[in-house]
Design a protein around this motif. Structure first.
Motif, PDB file in Angstrom:
ATOM      1  N   ASN A 127      27.802  13.035 169.685  1.00 57.61           N
ATOM      2  CA  ASN A 127      26.792  13.979 169.214  1.00 57.61           C
ATOM      3  C   ASN A 127      27.378  15.378 169.072  1.00 57.61           C
ATOM      4  OD1 ASN A 127      24.798  12.103 169.012  1.00 57.61           O
ATOM      5  ND2 ASN A 127      23.962  12.491 171.063  1.00 57.61           N
ATOM      6  N   GLN A 128      28.243  15.762 169.957  1.00 59.89           N
ATOM      7  CA  GLN A 128      28.849  17.080 169.881  1.00 59.89           C
ATOM      8  C   GLN A 128      29.767  17.188 168.662  1.00 59.89           C
ATOM      9  OE1 GLN A 128      30.759  17.601 173.621  1.00 59.89           O
ATOM     10  NE2 GLN A 128      28.858  18.073 174.724  1.00 59.89           N
ATOM     11  N   ASP A 129      30.501  16.137 168.326  1.00 59.84           N
ATOM     12  CA  ASP A 129      31.397  16.162 167.180  1.00 59.84           C
ATOM     13  C   ASP A 129      30.641  16.263 165.868  1.00 59.84           C
ATOM     14  OD1 ASP A 129      33.552  16.023 168.850  1.00 59.84           O
ATOM     15  OD2 ASP A 129      33.815  13.848 168.623  1.00 59.84           O
ATOM     16  N   PHE A 130      29.533  15.568 165.765  1.00 60.91           N
ATOM     17  CA  PHE A 130      28.790  15.572 164.502  1.00 60.91           C
ATOM     18  C   PHE A 130      27.950  16.828 164.325  1.00 60.91           C
ATOM     19  CE2 PHE A 130      29.287  10.877 164.919  1.00 60.91           C
ATOM     20  CZ  PHE A 130      30.080  10.726 163.802  1.00 60.91           C
ATOM     21  N   ASN A 131      27.590  17.482 165.410  1.00 60.47           N
ATOM     22  CA  ASN A 131      26.744  18.668 165.305  1.00 60.47           C
ATOM     23  C   ASN A 131      27.533  19.932 164.972  1.00 60.47           C
ATOM     24  OD1 ASN A 131      24.427  17.239 165.847  1.00 60.47           O
ATOM     25  ND2 ASN A 131      24.552  17.570 168.060  1.00 60.47           N
ATOM     26  N   GLN A 132      28.821  19.903 165.088  1.00 60.16           N
ATOM     27  CA  GLN A 132      29.617  21.080 164.789  1.00 60.16           C
ATOM     28  C   GLN A 132      29.813  21.205 163.279  1.00 60.16           C
ATOM     29  OE1 GLN A 132      33.233  20.847 166.935  1.00 60.16           O
ATOM     30  NE2 GLN A 132      32.278  21.126 168.944  1.00 60.16           N
ATOM     31  N   PRO A 133      29.729  22.431 162.747  1.00 63.51           N
ATOM     32  CA  PRO A 133      29.929  22.607 161.299  1.00 63.51           C
ATOM     33  C   PRO A 133      31.373  22.326 160.925  1.00 63.51           C
ATOM     34  CG  PRO A 133      29.707  24.731 162.380  1.00 63.51           C
ATOM     35  CD  PRO A 133      29.433  23.687 163.420  1.00 63.51           C
ATOM     36  N   GLN A 134      31.539  21.727 159.802  1.00 59.07           N
ATOM     37  CA  GLN A 134      32.867  21.389 159.311  1.00 59.07           C
ATOM     38  C   GLN A 134      33.454  22.588 158.571  1.00 59.07           C
ATOM     39  OE1 GLN A 134      34.483  18.514 159.893  1.00 59.07           O
ATOM     40  NE2 GLN A 134      32.744  17.898 161.167  1.00 59.07           N
ATOM     41  N   GLN A 135      34.682  22.918 158.857  1.00 60.89           N
ATOM     42  CA  GLN A 135      35.378  24.007 158.201  1.00 60.89           C
ATOM     43  C   GLN A 135      36.210  23.446 157.053  1.00 60.89           C
ATOM     44  OE1 GLN A 135      35.075  27.229 158.864  1.00 60.89           O
ATOM     45  NE2 GLN A 135      33.611  26.821 160.502  1.00 60.89           N
ATOM     46  N   SER A 136      36.144  24.092 155.926  1.00 61.65           N
ATOM     47  CA  SER A 136      36.915  23.676 154.764  1.00 61.65           C
ATOM     48  C   SER A 136      38.092  24.621 154.584  1.00 61.65           C
ATOM     49  CB  SER A 136      36.041  23.693 153.512  1.00 61.65           C
ATOM     50  OG  SER A 136      36.819  23.405 152.380  1.00 61.65           O
ATOM     51  N   SER A 137      39.227  24.082 154.195  1.00 61.46           N
ATOM     52  CA  SER A 137      40.403  24.922 153.984  1.00 61.46           C
ATOM     53  C   SER A 137      40.417  25.527 152.581  1.00 61.46           C
ATOM     54  CB  SER A 137      41.677  24.105 154.208  1.00 61.46           C
ATOM     55  OG  SER A 137      41.740  23.059 153.267  1.00 61.46           O
ATOM     56  N   PHE A 138      39.520  25.088 151.716  1.00 62.12           N
ATOM     57  CA  PHE A 138      39.463  25.612 150.353  1.00 62.12           C
ATOM     58  C   PHE A 138      38.660  26.901 150.308  1.00 62.12           C
ATOM     59  CE2 PHE A 138      40.008  21.041 149.702  1.00 62.12           C
ATOM     60  CZ  PHE A 138      41.183  21.072 148.986  1.00 62.12           C
ATOM     61  N   GLU A 139      39.093  27.812 149.450  1.00 56.03           N
ATOM     62  CA  GLU A 139      38.375  29.066 149.275  1.00 56.03           C
ATOM     63  C   GLU A 139      37.080  28.795 148.522  1.00 56.03           C
ATOM     64  OE1 GLU A 139      39.014  33.147 146.796  1.00 56.03           O
ATOM     65  OE2 GLU A 139      40.757  32.258 147.748  1.00 56.03           O
ATOM     66  N   GLU A 140      36.051  29.551 148.876  1.00 53.29           N
ATOM     67  CA  GLU A 140      34.763  29.380 148.216  1.00 53.29           C
ATOM     68  C   GLU A 140      34.873  29.809 146.752  1.00 53.29           C
ATOM     69  OE1 GLU A 140      30.443  31.468 148.444  1.00 53.29           O
ATOM     70  OE2 GLU A 140      31.466  31.066 150.318  1.00 53.29           O
ATOM     71  N   ILE A 141      34.389  28.982 145.844  1.00 53.54           N
ATOM     72  CA  ILE A 141      34.454  29.282 144.418  1.00 53.54           C
ATOM     73  C   ILE A 141      33.320  30.238 144.075  1.00 53.54           C
ATOM     74  CG2 ILE A 141      34.287  28.327 142.102  1.00 53.54           C
ATOM     75  CD1 ILE A 141      35.496  25.770 143.191  1.00 53.54           C
ATOM     76  N   LYS A 142      33.688  31.366 143.514  1.00 52.89           N
ATOM     77  CA  LYS A 142      32.705  32.382 143.146  1.00 52.89           C
ATOM     78  C   LYS A 142      32.234  32.141 141.717  1.00 52.89           C
ATOM     79  CE  LYS A 142      34.716  35.806 146.180  1.00 52.89           C
ATOM     80  NZ  LYS A 142      35.304  37.136 146.296  1.00 52.89           N
ATOM     81  N   PRO A 143      31.032  32.610 141.383  1.00 49.95           N
ATOM     82  CA  PRO A 143      30.553  32.449 140.001  1.00 49.95           C
ATOM     83  C   PRO A 143      31.364  33.299 139.032  1.00 49.95           C
ATOM     84  CG  PRO A 143      29.028  33.781 141.255  1.00 49.95           C
ATOM     85  CD  PRO A 143      30.050  33.259 142.236  1.00 49.95           C
ATOM     86  N   LYS A 144      31.454  32.826 137.815  1.00 44.59           N
ATOM     87  CA  LYS A 144      32.227  33.518 136.778  1.00 44.59           C
ATOM     88  C   LYS A 144      31.502  34.800 136.375  1.00 44.59           C
ATOM     89  CE  LYS A 144      34.450  32.369 132.436  1.00 44.59           C
ATOM     90  NZ  LYS A 144      34.560  31.320 131.425  1.00 44.59           N
ATOM     91  N   PRO A 145      32.196  35.943 136.410  1.00 47.07           N
ATOM     92  CA  PRO A 145      31.531  37.198 136.008  1.00 47.07           C
ATOM     93  C   PRO A 145      31.327  37.267 134.502  1.00 47.07           C
ATOM     94  CG  PRO A 145      33.809  37.621 136.602  1.00 47.07           C
ATOM     95  CD  PRO A 145      33.545  36.167 136.881  1.00 47.07           C
ATOM     96  N   GLU A 146      30.361  38.064 134.094  1.00 39.40           N
ATOM     97  CA  GLU A 146      30.093  38.291 132.673  1.00 39.40           C
ATOM     98  C   GLU A 146      31.287  39.023 132.070  1.00 39.40           C
ATOM     99  OE1 GLU A 146      28.130  38.278 129.097  1.00 39.40           O
ATOM    100  OE2 GLU A 146      27.373  37.371 130.927  1.00 39.40           O
ATOM    101  N   ASN A 147      31.802  38.515 130.955  1.00 32.78           N
ATOM    102  CA  ASN A 147      33.013  39.131 130.393  1.00 32.78           C
ATOM    103  C   ASN A 147      32.727  40.320 129.481  1.00 32.78           C
ATOM    104  OD1 ASN A 147      32.076  37.852 128.096  1.00 32.78           O
ATOM    105  ND2 ASN A 147      33.830  36.504 127.880  1.00 32.78           N
ATOM    106  N   ASN A 148      31.491  40.549 129.080  1.00 32.33           N
ATOM    107  CA  ASN A 148      31.091  41.718 128.273  1.00 32.33           C
ATOM    108  C   ASN A 148      31.825  41.787 126.932  1.00 32.33           C
ATOM    109  OD1 ASN A 148      29.412  42.708 130.425  1.00 32.33           O
ATOM    110  ND2 ASN A 148      31.268  43.387 131.434  1.00 32.33           N
ATOM    111  N   LEU A 149      32.177  40.661 126.363  1.00 29.17           N
ATOM    112  CA  LEU A 149      32.924  40.652 125.103  1.00 29.17           C
ATOM    113  C   LEU A 149      32.074  41.176 123.946  1.00 29.17           C
ATOM    114  CD1 LEU A 149      35.579  39.959 123.709  1.00 29.17           C
ATOM    115  CD2 LEU A 149      34.714  37.657 123.360  1.00 29.17           C
ATOM    116  N   VAL A 150      30.818  40.781 123.895  1.00 25.84           N
ATOM    117  CA  VAL A 150      29.936  41.237 122.812  1.00 25.84           C
ATOM    118  C   VAL A 150      29.745  42.754 122.896  1.00 25.84           C
ATOM    119  CG1 VAL A 150      27.602  41.063 121.853  1.00 25.84           C
ATOM    120  CG2 VAL A 150      28.770  39.014 122.677  1.00 25.84           C
TER     121      VAL A 150
END
Length: 121
Positions: free
Chosen positions: A8-31
């Protein structure tokens, strides 16, 4: 052996990911940059045209940097593109205010004389 507490203790702990969080793509303002470039032709000495061209370059860098994974670089390029576009719009607005002011105070003949002087040089 009591395994119930350990599992129960192993499953209740949050899992850490080694990957960086993917951020949303910013508006490029090309128009916005393209419109600023076109209107930049009406700015004094066509400075707005140059600023609009640089804004287009920054707008194109947003997608490239995001695809490579440089999220902060993509956000900075988007911010630079937006700022340069707004500066180009500001120069166009200042030129428009100047033309209206000269037209009101000196009439259309003064404006035509100024343009004729530029063409004669």
């Amino acid at each position: 052996m009591d395994y119930s507490n350990q599992s129960n203790q192993d499953f209740n702990q949050p899992q850490q990911s080694s990957f960086e969080e993917i951020k949303p793509k910013p508006e490029n303002n090309l128009v916005l940059a393209i419109i600023a470039t076109i209107l930049g032709l009406c700015s004094p000495c066509c400075i707005g045209l140059i600023l609009g061209g640089v804004a287009i370059i920054f707008a194109n860098q947003v997608n490239t940097k995001y695809d490579v994974g440089d999220y902060t670089g993509a956000e900075q390029a988007a911010k630079n593109s937006k700022i340069l576009s707004y500066v180009a719009f500001g120069l166009v607005a200042l030129n428009l205010i100047y033309v209206i002011f000269v037209f009101i105070t000196q009439g259309s003949e003064a404006i035509l004389e100024q343009y004729q002087g530029v063409l004669n040089r």
